[in-house]
Design an enzyme around this catalytic site. Structure first.
Site, mmCIF file in Angstrom:
data_model
loop_
_atom_site.group_PDB
_atom_site.id
_atom_site.type_symbol
_atom_site.label_atom_id
_atom_site.label_comp_id
_atom_site.label_asym_id
_atom_site.label_seq_id
_atom_site.Cartn_x
_atom_site.Cartn_y
_atom_site.Cartn_z
ATOM 1 N N ARG A 105 0.826 -1.206 0.000
ATOM 2 C CA ARG A 105 0.000 0.000 0.000
ATOM 3 C C ARG A 105 0.861 1.257 0.000
ATOM 4 O O ARG A 105 1.730 1.427 0.853
ATOM 5 C CB ARG A 105 -0.927 0.002 1.225
ATOM 6 C CG ARG A 105 -1.862 1.201 1.256
ATOM 7 C CD ARG A 105 -2.944 1.056 2.303
ATOM 8 N NE ARG A 105 -2.436 1.118 3.668
ATOM 9 C CZ ARG A 105 -3.205 1.123 4.749
ATOM 10 N NH1 ARG A 105 -4.522 1.043 4.620
ATOM 11 N NH2 ARG A 105 -2.677 1.185 5.958
ATOM 12 N N ASP A 110 -6.480 2.344 -4.518
ATOM 13 C CA ASP A 110 -6.971 1.308 -5.421
ATOM 14 C C ASP A 110 -8.489 1.213 -5.258
ATOM 15 O O ASP A 110 -8.992 0.953 -4.161
ATOM 16 C CB ASP A 110 -6.314 -0.033 -5.090
ATOM 17 C CG ASP A 110 -6.655 -1.117 -6.093
ATOM 18 O OD1 ASP A 110 -7.844 -1.452 -6.222
ATOM 19 O OD2 ASP A 110 -5.728 -1.648 -6.733
ATOM 20 N N HIS A 179 -0.051 5.279 -8.298
ATOM 21 C CA HIS A 179 -0.457 6.186 -9.375
ATOM 22 C C HIS A 179 0.487 6.095 -10.567
ATOM 23 O O HIS A 179 0.042 5.936 -11.714
ATOM 24 C CB HIS A 179 -0.502 7.612 -8.837
ATOM 25 C CG HIS A 179 -1.009 8.618 -9.826
ATOM 26 N ND1 HIS A 179 -2.269 8.554 -10.381
ATOM 27 C CD2 HIS A 179 -0.424 9.724 -10.367
ATOM 28 C CE1 HIS A 179 -2.442 9.571 -11.218
ATOM 29 N NE2 HIS A 179 -1.335 10.294 -11.225
ATOM 30 N N TYR A 185 -2.216 10.109 -15.130
ATOM 31 C CA TYR A 185 -2.427 11.252 -16.011
ATOM 32 C C TYR A 185 -3.182 12.359 -15.294
ATOM 33 O O TYR A 185 -3.836 12.146 -14.276
ATOM 34 C CB TYR A 185 -3.126 10.860 -17.309
ATOM 35 C CG TYR A 185 -4.588 10.483 -17.226
ATOM 36 C CD1 TYR A 185 -5.569 11.447 -16.976
ATOM 37 C CD2 TYR A 185 -5.000 9.181 -17.454
ATOM 38 C CE1 TYR A 185 -6.905 11.124 -16.941
ATOM 39 C CE2 TYR A 185 -6.357 8.843 -17.423
ATOM 40 C CZ TYR A 185 -7.299 9.820 -17.167
ATOM 41 O OH TYR A 185 -8.622 9.487 -17.129
ATOM 42 N N TYR A 472 -8.249 3.111 -12.866
ATOM 43 C CA TYR A 472 -9.674 3.070 -12.513
ATOM 44 C C TYR A 472 -10.048 1.603 -12.313
ATOM 45 O O TYR A 472 -10.928 1.070 -12.978
ATOM 46 C CB TYR A 472 -10.538 3.706 -13.603
ATOM 47 C CG TYR A 472 -10.291 5.179 -13.819
ATOM 48 C CD1 TYR A 472 -9.876 6.010 -12.773
ATOM 49 C CD2 TYR A 472 -10.479 5.763 -15.067
ATOM 50 C CE1 TYR A 472 -9.652 7.357 -12.974
ATOM 51 C CE2 TYR A 472 -10.261 7.120 -15.279
ATOM 52 C CZ TYR A 472 -9.839 7.918 -14.231
ATOM 53 O OH TYR A 472 -9.625 9.253 -14.429
#
Length: 527
Positions: A105, A110, A179, A185, A472
């Site tokens: 983590r 997430d 990320h 982005y 995502y």
């Protein structure tokens, strides 16, 4: 002979049951004490098990999604808040010895909770203390530890200079480790590409505790894989060396919102051809939300065009009046500010908020969340847009962000990094559904709405495969469980990585042939 066979089977079942029962938190802690004793590395002092009074606080401090913060959510045997490389090695030694799965983590963002949950016995290596950031203006680079947040990174850059920035996400509490490893982005991607397009080095620890401090020692293949392929499939990333990017003295931000009744449909139609093809210094995101209509009980869609130009307001107006005159952007809509202040604007802070807020790593306003994603390669017809807007009203709870590509995003080849969504994409869609009410029935309803909207969009988005963005995270598109096979992994892998999936599998099979690093959507080994 038959009695002897039965006796042996009984012994075997007892042995298996015993071996499973002893893998508890106390057993794990004893292993940590033993493995970290020669030489002493104090790992036990940063290991929190459920009987420790601080366990719940430590576990929950980076769980932003309440879907995975329930009493019924599987809890780890321990959370190891490592402070140095040696302690990571000790924790990994216990993972190997006890055959306990490890989750890594950084920021905890997430969307399916894979960095801190599992359906099998597991523990968490929490990188929270790995937050060093070293900005080198002479080289135009920075080293950032994987446990730092992008908000901290932005702040530390601006602390040294207003002439540089970095292209990454909008949420300041995002952890760098997750990320970046998924691509990363934000509002400067049309100018400078993704975060990973500006990563020039890294460090990683493998399952045996071997440390590789640069791309040469880890190998170019592995360095390629952890820049968009999901680093948790390949090891524990210690940090990234990034190339800073020039930013102007002033940037300009604006928001123009229109409902369907105010002509939103025509504006969305024009946005589709404008947003990906305009000046690459311009980024205009389209957000679609549900608001009250003019009549009592009526709902309608509000289209918000939220933009930033890397330059002053005069140039901003020139570009917008030339390329998107239908929006009728006015000077009063525009606000000039430093690039670092635009970070706060995109994060939803009021103008004038001190930039020191970026150093706050606390996740506030926790919600239940679900995300899904899509890619659009062809302009959606006016008829299609009309149907989409009506469906949004019908589904009601789902919001959408349409993020334009083009510019630099169309120039980087699809194989340069594992992130393949480059030329040919007009925009990415993020489906957002957040709620605050607890309860299984409530959650089922909200998830159903998200899936319904996603399903409705099928004719308008990419296909074969239907592409998705790793950051995502969405288990709906495929899950390999905790023993991901190649065939199972290919279901979601092709959607996230397209042709790059096969290269990721090859690299995984070389550097992690025992599939030590695994989760429900990890890269599988070849066999």
């Amino acid at each position: 002979m038959e009695n002897m066979l039965v006796f042996c089977l009984i012994l075997l079942s007892v042995s298996v049951a015993t071996s499973q029962s002893v893998i508890d938190s106390a057993t794990f802690l004893r292993c940590i004490v033993r493995q970290g004793s020669n030489p002493p590395d104090q790992t036990s002092e940063v290991t929190y098990i459920p009987t420790n009074s601080s366990f719940t606080t430590v576990l929950r401090r980076r769980i932003p999604n309440l879907r995975f913060d329930k009493p019924t959510t599987p809890k780890p045997l321990a959370v190891v808040t490592v402070k140095n490389w040696s302690q990571i090695g000790t924790a990994l030694a216990c993972s190997r010895e006890l055959s306990v799965q490890v989750r890594i983590r950084s920021g905890g963002h997430d969307f399916e909770g894979l960095s801190y949950t599992s359906t099998v016995p597991f523990f968490v290596i929490d990188m929270f203390s790995f937050r060093s950031i070293d900005v080198n203006l002479t080289e135009g680079t920075a080293w950032v530890d994987s446990g730092a947040t992008i908000g901290e990174l932005y702040y530390r850059i601006a602390e040294k200079t207003n002439a540089f920035g970095f292209p990454a996400g909008l949420t300041p509490t995002l952890g760098v480790g997750g990320h970046f490893s998924g691509g990363g982005y934000g509002t400067m991607m049309r100018k400078y590409g993704l975060s990973v397009d500006n990563v020039v080095g890294s460090g990683i620890i493998d399952s045996n505790g071997n440390i590789y401090t640069d791309r040469v020692s880890m190998g170019e293949d592995r360095f390629w894989a952890i820049r968009g392929g999901g680093a948790a499939s390949f090891g524990i990333v210690l940090g990234y060396r990034i190339r800073l990017v020039p930013v102007p003295e002033r940037v300009t931000v604006f928001t123009v919102s229109k409902t369907v009744g105010e002509g939103a449909l025509d504006l969305i139609m024009k946005w589709q051809s404008f947003a990906h093809s305009t000046d690459r210094n311009m980024f205009v995101k389209l957000s679609l939300t549900i608001v009250n209509g003019m009549k009592a009980g009526e709902k309608t869609v509000l289209a918000s065009f939220v933009g930033m130009y890397l330059g002053g307001s005069a140039k901003t107006l020139n570009v917008m009046n030339r390329d998107f005159p239908e929006l009728k952007l006015k000077k009063t809509d525009c606000t000039e500010m430093k690039w670092i202040d635009s970070v706060l604007f995109w994060a939803g802070y009021p103008v004038g908020t001190p930039t020191s807020v970026l150093l706050d790593t606390t996740v506030s306003n926790k919600l239940f969340m679900k995300r899904k994603s899509d890619y659009v390669k062809s302009v959606i017809s006016r008829t299609g847009l009309d149907l989409i807007l009506k469906k949004l009203v019908e589904v009601e709870k789902v919001e959408m962000n349409w993020n334009p590509y083009g510019g630099r995003m169309g120039e980087v080849t699809s194989s340069r990094t594992p992130f393949p969504h480059r030329a040919g994409n007009l925009f990415n869609i993020e489906y957002l559904i957040d709620w605050s009410e607890a309860g299984d029935a409530v959650e089922k309803d909200y998830l159903s709405r998200a899936r319904e909207m996603h399903g409705f969009m099928t004719p308008y988005v990419s296909s074969n495969p239907r592409e998705a963005y790793l950051n995502y995270r969405d288990l709906d598109i495929g899950s390999g469980g905790n023993s991901t096979t190649y065939e199972g992994g290919k279901v979601y892998g092709a959607k996230y990585f397209k042709e790059n999936f096969e290269r990721l599998v090859n690299i995984k099979s070389i550097y992690d042939e025992i599939n030590f690093w695994r989760n429900e959507q990890s890269i599988p080994v070849r066999k």
